[in-house]
Design a protein around this motif. Sequence first.
Motif, short mmCIF file in Angstrom:
data_model
loop_
_atom_site.label_atom_id
_atom_site.label_comp_id
_atom_site.label_asym_id
_atom_site.label_seq_id
_atom_site.Cartn_x
_atom_site.Cartn_y
_atom_site.Cartn_z
N VAL A 38 -23.34 5.98 0.19
CA VAL A 38 -23.91 5.43 1.68
C VAL A 38 -22.67 5.21 2.16
O VAL A 38 -21.59 4.86 1.84
CB VAL A 38 -24.43 3.80 0.91
CG1 VAL A 38 -24.45 3.07 1.92
CG2 VAL A 38 -25.88 4.02 0.29
N VAL B 204 -21.41 11.41 3.05
CA VAL B 204 -22.51 11.15 1.94
C VAL B 204 -22.95 12.74 1.49
O VAL B 204 -23.15 12.45 0.19
CB VAL B 204 -23.72 10.22 2.54
CG1 VAL B 204 -23.02 8.97 2.89
CG2 VAL B 204 -24.49 11.09 3.69
N CYS C 245 -20.14 4.89 -3.48
CA CYS C 245 -20.91 5.81 -4.38
C CYS C 245 -21.23 5.30 -5.68
O CYS C 245 -20.78 4.38 -6.27
CB CYS C 245 -19.97 7.15 -4.66
SG CYS C 245 -19.44 7.87 -3.26
N PHE D 230 -27.13 7.71 4.24
CA PHE D 230 -27.14 7.78 2.91
C PHE D 230 -27.66 8.96 2.27
O PHE D 230 -28.21 9.95 2.98
CB PHE D 230 -27.99 6.62 2.04
CG PHE D 230 -29.55 6.85 2.42
CD1 PHE D 230 -30.44 7.64 1.57
CD2 PHE D 230 -30.26 6.53 3.58
CE1 PHE D 230 -31.60 7.96 1.89
CE2 PHE D 230 -31.63 6.64 3.66
CZ PHE D 230 -32.24 7.47 2.84
N THR E 222 -24.70 -0.97 3.28
CA THR E 222 -23.61 -1.45 4.10
C THR E 222 -23.29 -2.92 4.59
O THR E 222 -24.16 -3.69 4.36
CB THR E 222 -23.87 -0.48 5.59
OG1 THR E 222 -25.10 -0.68 6.15
CG2 THR E 222 -23.75 1.20 5.29
N ALA F 1 -35.09 3.51 -0.44
CA ALA F 1 -33.90 3.79 0.50
C ALA F 1 -34.32 3.62 1.61
O ALA F 1 -35.35 4.27 2.20
CB ALA F 1 -33.15 4.96 -0.07
N VAL G 80 -25.70 8.27 -5.84
CA VAL G 80 -26.00 7.71 -4.45
C VAL G 80 -24.78 7.66 -3.63
O VAL G 80 -23.62 7.28 -4.28
CB VAL G 80 -26.62 6.38 -4.82
CG1 VAL G 80 -26.73 5.56 -3.50
CG2 VAL G 80 -27.77 6.56 -5.56
N SER H 25 -32.45 3.62 5.84
CA SER H 25 -31.23 3.23 6.85
C SER H 25 -31.88 3.20 8.32
O SER H 25 -32.95 4.00 8.72
CB SER H 25 -30.46 4.59 6.83
OG SER H 25 -29.27 4.35 7.70
N THR I 200 -28.46 0.05 5.97
CA THR I 200 -28.63 0.98 5.12
C THR I 200 -28.44 0.33 3.63
O THR I 200 -27.61 -0.45 3.39
CB THR I 200 -27.75 2.28 5.16
OG1 THR I 200 -27.70 2.80 6.29
CG2 THR I 200 -28.01 2.93 4.03
N VAL J 283 -29.72 0.99 -0.66
CA VAL J 283 -30.43 1.90 -1.57
C VAL J 283 -30.56 0.74 -2.74
O VAL J 283 -29.75 0.31 -3.32
CB VAL J 283 -29.64 2.93 -2.01
CG1 VAL J 283 -30.26 3.92 -3.29
CG2 VAL J 283 -29.36 3.96 -0.77
N SER K 139 -18.42 -1.28 2.64
CA SER K 139 -19.81 -1.04 2.25
C SER K 139 -19.85 -1.74 0.64
O SER K 139 -18.64 -1.73 0.12
CB SER K 139 -20.19 0.26 1.96
OG SER K 139 -20.53 0.83 3.60
N ASP L 172 -24.90 4.48 10.30
CA ASP L 172 -25.07 4.52 8.97
C ASP L 172 -25.76 5.99 8.37
O ASP L 172 -26.55 6.49 9.33
CB ASP L 172 -26.01 3.30 8.58
CG ASP L 172 -25.20 2.20 8.63
OD1 ASP L 172 -24.19 2.02 8.99
OD2 ASP L 172 -25.90 1.05 7.87
#
Length: 341
Positions: free
Chosen positions: A131, A149, A207, A116, A284, A97, A129, A99, A332, A334, A228, A114
């Motif tokens: 974001v 988040v 999420c 996370f 994102t 991950a 998760v 950002s 960002t 993940v 996102s 951004d």
Amino acid sequence: MGWLGKRNKHDEQSAADSSPEAEAEAEADVAAPELAGRPDASGEAQAPGWPSRGPIVVGAPTPAFEPKAVDKEYGRTPYRADTVIDGWSSGAFTVRAASVRGYLHRYGGAPRQDDFAITVDPERQRLVVAVADGVSSAKYSHVGSSTVVRYATRWLEEPPEPLADGGWHTLFKSAAWTLTEQAAAVLSLPEADAEQAERMLATTLACAVCEPHPDGGLSAVVAAVGDSGVWLLTDGTFVPVLGGKEQSPSGLSCSAVVGLPRVPNDVAPQPVIIEPGQVLLVGTDGFGDPLGSGEGGVGALFAGLLGDRVPSQIEFAHALDFSRETFDDDRTLVAIWPPSS
């Protein structure tokens, strides 16, 4: 890379190894860092230097400059880092991950909007998760993104109601109220005000909840408010799962963003199976917009980075910080890998 000279295993040679001639020979055995130019995403060599001394260039680059510190008008606390990097493995999950602050915000001294958050429960084999992308027109949206988040990952760790029975909608409504209360504190308002929260702290939220699948791989459910997105990388192809920019009748992406504290009446969670060899991506629009269909230079960069192996944390963040003209938003991403077999 060898940073240590050879050490002779025989005690009787210790005196000889400490001689000037032996020291010179040992120095020659140390591998020097590779300083040759490395190709960018177009295949052209960059200037010689450390591989990460400059961003990976995709197409025409963004002009180079030294980033500015975040201006005091955005608040001194909490401290807002330019870049956040994370990565680890736990049970069935491997995660990378990052950002990164966008080039426009670096140039103007604005914070990274951004954020996370990730939680994992090793006993229940459950990964959560979240974001978020703070809306650019909202001055304190960096506070908003961090607020939602962190709230969402806590809520999803122990959902107070089943996600399959409207729980996702409850999550987003609760996150919206938490954001509104946070806005009242940040703006020193006498009471919570949703309009002020939207004007100053608005943010998207995406999420994912992941668990091992009985037949191998992972099973996930994803949901989002705002633009996102979530993608599944499989055999070099980026398959959209959720979110992203809406297309206008002309085929152009719509730039209008609807985020928290506004919650749509219908929140449509999407189930997805991640098989071995595939990668689930939550990110994102700073990543999603230049990715597009995944068939261009950015898609080639990340398909090559993520498709055959798990990159290091630094590799992952360096790739996300790529330079491409006109794409200067915060980014960002993940990435979640299932067990290899």
